[in-house]
Design a protein around this motif. Sequence first.
Motif, PDB file in Angstrom:
ATOM      1  N   LEU A   1      48.112  40.990  48.369  1.00  0.00           N
ATOM      2  CA  LEU A   1      48.024  41.647  47.063  1.00  0.00           C
ATOM      3  C   LEU A   1      47.867  43.150  47.210  1.00  0.00           C
ATOM      4  O   LEU A   1      48.463  43.931  46.467  1.00  0.00           O
ATOM      5  CB  LEU A   1      46.847  41.065  46.280  1.00  0.00           C
TER       6      LEU A   1
ATOM      7  N   SER B   1      42.330  37.847  36.565  1.00  0.00           N
ATOM      8  CA  SER B   1      43.668  38.221  36.097  1.00  0.00           C
ATOM      9  C   SER B   1      43.786  39.733  35.924  1.00  0.00           C
ATOM     10  O   SER B   1      44.792  40.343  36.315  1.00  0.00           O
ATOM     11  CB  SER B   1      43.972  37.519  34.770  1.00  0.00           C
TER      12      SER B   1
ATOM     13  N   GLU C   1      48.075  45.406  41.532  1.00  0.00           N
ATOM     14  CA  GLU C   1      49.535  45.499  41.622  1.00  0.00           C
ATOM     15  C   GLU C   1      50.040  46.874  41.188  1.00  0.00           C
ATOM     16  O   GLU C   1      51.073  47.338  41.675  1.00  0.00           O
ATOM     17  CB  GLU C   1      50.187  44.418  40.754  1.00  0.00           C
TER      18      GLU C   1
ATOM     19  N   PHE D   1      46.460  31.042  44.686  1.00  0.00           N
ATOM     20  CA  PHE D   1      46.270  32.486  44.769  1.00  0.00           C
ATOM     21  C   PHE D   1      46.946  33.046  46.019  1.00  0.00           C
ATOM     22  O   PHE D   1      47.639  34.064  45.967  1.00  0.00           O
ATOM     23  CB  PHE D   1      44.782  32.812  44.781  1.00  0.00           C
TER      24      PHE D   1
ATOM     25  N   ALA E   1      43.550  37.497  49.864  1.00  0.00           N
ATOM     26  CA  ALA E   1      44.751  38.226  49.442  1.00  0.00           C
ATOM     27  C   ALA E   1      44.817  39.678  49.899  1.00  0.00           C
ATOM     28  O   ALA E   1      45.892  40.274  49.874  1.00  0.00           O
ATOM     29  CB  ALA E   1      44.878  38.170  47.924  1.00  0.00           C
ATOM     30  N   CYS E   2      43.685  40.244  50.312  1.00  0.00           N
ATOM     31  CA  CYS E   2      43.647  41.667  50.690  1.00  0.00           C
ATOM     32  C   CYS E   2      43.160  41.790  52.133  1.00  0.00           C
ATOM     33  O   CYS E   2      41.960  41.627  52.395  1.00  0.00           O
ATOM     34  CB  CYS E   2      42.734  42.446  49.747  1.00  0.00           C
TER      35      CYS E   2
ATOM     36  N   VAL F   1      43.965  41.358  39.442  1.00  0.00           N
ATOM     37  CA  VAL F   1      45.284  41.175  40.063  1.00  0.00           C
ATOM     38  C   VAL F   1      46.288  42.180  39.513  1.00  0.00           C
ATOM     39  O   VAL F   1      46.985  42.876  40.270  1.00  0.00           O
ATOM     40  CB  VAL F   1      45.800  39.733  39.837  1.00  0.00           C
TER      41      VAL F   1
ATOM     42  N   TYR G   1      50.067  35.541  45.528  1.00  0.00           N
ATOM     43  CA  TYR G   1      49.689  36.947  45.526  1.00  0.00           C
ATOM     44  C   TYR G   1      49.428  37.571  46.902  1.00  0.00           C
ATOM     45  O   TYR G   1      49.408  38.800  47.009  1.00  0.00           O
ATOM     46  CB  TYR G   1      48.459  37.150  44.639  1.00  0.00           C
TER      47      TYR G   1
ATOM     48  N   CYS H   1      35.419  34.797  43.449  1.00  0.00           N
ATOM     49  CA  CYS H   1      36.271  35.969  43.274  1.00  0.00           C
ATOM     50  C   CYS H   1      36.308  36.802  44.553  1.00  0.00           C
ATOM     51  O   CYS H   1      37.377  37.228  45.009  1.00  0.00           O
ATOM     52  CB  CYS H   1      35.771  36.818  42.108  1.00  0.00           C
TER      53      CYS H   1
END
Length: 239
Positions: free
Chosen positions: A165, A120, A127, A158, A195-196, A123, A162, A188
């Motif tokens: 992200l 969390s 952002e 996720f 997401a990346c 993330v 996101y 993780c």
Amino acid sequence: MDYPFKDDTLFRGTSNTLEYLSMNVNTDVIEMAQKYKVFGGNKYPNLRAFRIKNINTRLMRPGAPSKAATKFALSVSSKLEILAVEDIAMEATIVPSIVEHGHMSSLQLLAIPDAFLTLSHIVVLLEQTPMLTDLHCHYTGVGTLFECVEDDQLPVVFAQKYAPLSNNFRVLQLGHWGNTDIAVVARCAMLMVIACPRFTYASVSSHLREKMRKCILELMSHDSFIQYAARFETLLYRG
């Protein structure tokens, strides 16, 4: 380096020219900095890199250097590209502090190896820091944003919420706390890949690399991860 003076000699006349600052701190240095307002807000508008290390935690209030350094770093210009704070009493409060100030748009490397962050935290951090490429920290689990999400649903949730992200984030250097399951750390890293788009490397201690590699291979076979299997190949390094 250790600061060699009792006053602010090295900082005089450098307000507009100081770009890189790396120093070890102890109680005396912090008291000097406060006395002469060395770490005053907006004092070094061109500072690009700030590295600070607490070298004497036994003789000072735990966390004092990192808190002072964080407060200073968040008061400088948005040109700051590198922020590194080493302190065994480092707290995850640096993340909401960055979010609150909201002007770290140029930050590329955040090295807080003693801070315990959750997914969390990461993330929220990504952002707020669109240029961040490298993050060094301890990892302790998913945190409040995902505490109600089952492990097998986490990749789907996720990705939906996101991804993408961050288009710049590439490296996550993770410390491993003794009570943290290495599979949690592996998950993780895999979520960062999802997401990346440019994420390529998750670093852990050398004695844990093979164990993490096996965890990634095992997780890749799960239904929730299998569609991303080809992208996880970059994580399967051997130490």
